[in-house]
Write an enzyme that holds these catalytic residues in place. Structure first.
Site, short mmCIF file in Angstrom:
data_model
loop_
_atom_site.label_atom_id
_atom_site.label_comp_id
_atom_site.label_asym_id
_atom_site.label_seq_id
_atom_site.Cartn_x
_atom_site.Cartn_y
_atom_site.Cartn_z
N LYS A 121 0.82 -1.22 0.00
CA LYS A 121 0.00 0.00 0.00
C LYS A 121 0.85 1.27 0.00
CE LYS A 121 -2.19 -1.19 3.80
NZ LYS A 121 -1.83 -2.61 3.96
N THR A 122 1.83 1.31 0.89
CA THR A 122 2.63 2.54 1.03
C THR A 122 3.37 2.86 -0.26
OG1 THR A 122 2.88 2.22 3.41
CG2 THR A 122 4.50 3.62 2.32
N GLU A 165 -3.61 5.95 1.59
CA GLU A 165 -3.38 4.55 1.95
C GLU A 165 -4.55 4.09 2.81
OE1 GLU A 165 0.00 1.99 4.37
OE2 GLU A 165 0.58 3.80 3.28
#
Length: 464
Positions: A121-122, A165
């Site tokens: 995600k990051t 995110e």
């Protein structure tokens, strides 16, 4: 009321303001003109950056840190009920707002892209933030890590796009209503909150169901959990589903990923046309993250060739295969990987970069619950390294679980043929690694805890 600030967030107090998710929201609110305050367990560069934006940051937790005129107290799921500031908020009748609700309110009125998945995600959120900024679209973004370029995890932009995110760990991502949702993968993790894959699927289905009518789901075609989620949500009439990956039937097909040292060259097939671009981090999984970012941007109407070129400007996120330095011919790299899939992906990427040299790993397990459920798989992943040192479990928010120690990982690693050794005193690691490493070797510090602090210390020992 300051423009763009919900009334409850005009004078917010953040408990744990230095955390990756919390600090991002605090920064955006401060940039929008809110009177931000909060507390954190220890001093940090993040706390200082928040003060630079006008926020009041207290170190330590105490009831007196909470101002009587605070309009809300913002918490994450990690904050315990007996926190003195939370107890004081109840006494004063100050409303408590979960971090996810605060973030959801900041997205209102903007075209939001929410990036979800068990891992990646990051990186994917960061790739989008960098690329959209490079194209002059001035997005707002909130990321769970600091970008290498701008050096921040969040900003309030002047454009109409918000990239966030979306954290599935506590189901908080169900609060968002994005125009584009990205799902990178669906796997069993966060065992304290999910008892089975069925619960995971139900949670992701709820998240996908919140995409605004006419919106788009960008989802991996190759990962089994994501493919099952696609099957479950295909019939949502208000949703356009765009798959990406190496599968022949993928809407955005990854044709080729060519390693170039610590970078990759990626070729995709999009709308019947080939498009090649550079990803400035190594590994096939990061290439796939870049393709997910590309597909999401295209879903918002951004020309693919412009976006692909801009994604190439992304230089990484702190702790995501971040090069910490080189000494005595040895490169030291830091990895946030803590789930077996992430560990395997990063180790494979480093294996590809370590041609003709050795890969040495310092691994710190993260959470007792995760180690209890996935310790065997973690150990098997470490077999990809030439040698590994395994630290004690980093507890984070958890209390110890009887019988659950790093030995679970070490035993599994040895059974898989790995060269692995336990190190219970973290202070011994830099000298141990310096004694093992030879010119040309790669050293990888790996885990979501404070193992990241060892990189500079290892470099110092190598230098001396």
């Amino acid at each position: 009321m300051a423009p763009g600030i919900p009334a409850a967030l005009e004078r917010p107090h953040f408990i744990g303001i230095g955390g990756a998710g919390m600090s991002g929201i605090a920064k955006i609110l401060a940039q929008r003109g809110a009177k931000v305050a909060g507390s954190d367990a220890k001093e940090s560069a993040t706390a200082e950056a928040l003060r630079g934006l006008g926020a009041t940051v207290h170190i330590g937790h105490a009831a007196g840190h909470l101002a009587d005129d605070a309009t809300s107290v913002v918490v994450s799921s990690a904050i315990r009920a007996d926190n003195p500031e939370l107890v004081r908020a109840a006494e004063l009748g100050i409303p408590v707002v979960h971090r996810s609700d605060a973030l959801a309110s900041l997205m209102e009125g903007l075209r939001a892209i929410a990036v979800a998945g068990t891992h990646g995600k990051t990186t994917t959120t960061s790739m989008l933030a960098v690329a959209l900024s490079e194209l002059g679209l001035d997005p707002s973004y909130a990321i769970g890590g600091d970008l290498e370029g701008p050096g921040t995890n969040a900003t309030h932009g002047g454009g109409d796009i918000f990239v966030a995110e979306a954290d599935e760990s506590d189901r908080s991502f169900q609060k968002y209503a994005p125009q584009v949702a990205i799902v990178l993968n669906v796997e069993l993790d966060h065992h304290a909150n999910y008892a089975s894959m069925d619960e995971i699927y139900e949670s992701f289905e709820t998240f996908v169901g919140k995409v605004v009518p006419g919106g788009t789901l960008v989802i991996a075609a190759d990962q089994p959990g994501a493919a099952e989620l696609t099957r479950r949500v295909r019939d949502l009439s208000s949703l356009t589903v765009v798959t990406y990956g190496e599968s022949e039937g993928a809407d955005v097909r990854v044709h080729k990923v060519t390693p170039r040292g610590l970078t990759s060259e990626v070729t995709v097939v999009l709308n019947g046309k080939y498009l090649t671009f550079t990803v400035s981090v190594p590994g096939r999984h990061y290439a796939h993250n870049a393709v997910a970012a590309l597909a999401a941007g295209v879903a918002l109407g951004i020309p693919a060739h412009n976006l692909a070129s801009a994604i190439g400007k992304y230089t990484g996120v702190k702790r995501r295969l971040q090069l910490k330095g080189e000494a005595a011919g040895v490169q030291v790299i830091d990895s946030y990987a803590h789930h077996p899939t992430e560990m395997t992906a990063d180790l494979e990427a480093m294996r590809g970069a370590a041609t003709g040299s050795r890969l040495l790993v310092v691994f710190q397990p993260h959470l007792f619950s995760r180690t209890q459920e996935l310790g065997t798989e973690m150990g098997q992943a470490l077999a990809l390294a030439d040698a590994s040192l395994v630290l004690d479990i980093y507890p984070a928010r958890e209390d110890p679980v009887p019988g659950v120690t790093s030995e679970l990982i070490i035993d599994a690693a040895k059974a898989a043929g790995a060269d692995v050794m336990a190190v219970h005193d973290k202070a011994q690691v830099p000298a141990a690694v310096a004694g093992m490493a030879k010119p040309g070797d790669l050293v990888l510090t790996m885990g979501a805890g404070d193992v990241t602090d060892l990189g500079p210390q290892i470099l110092d020992h190598l230098s001396s």
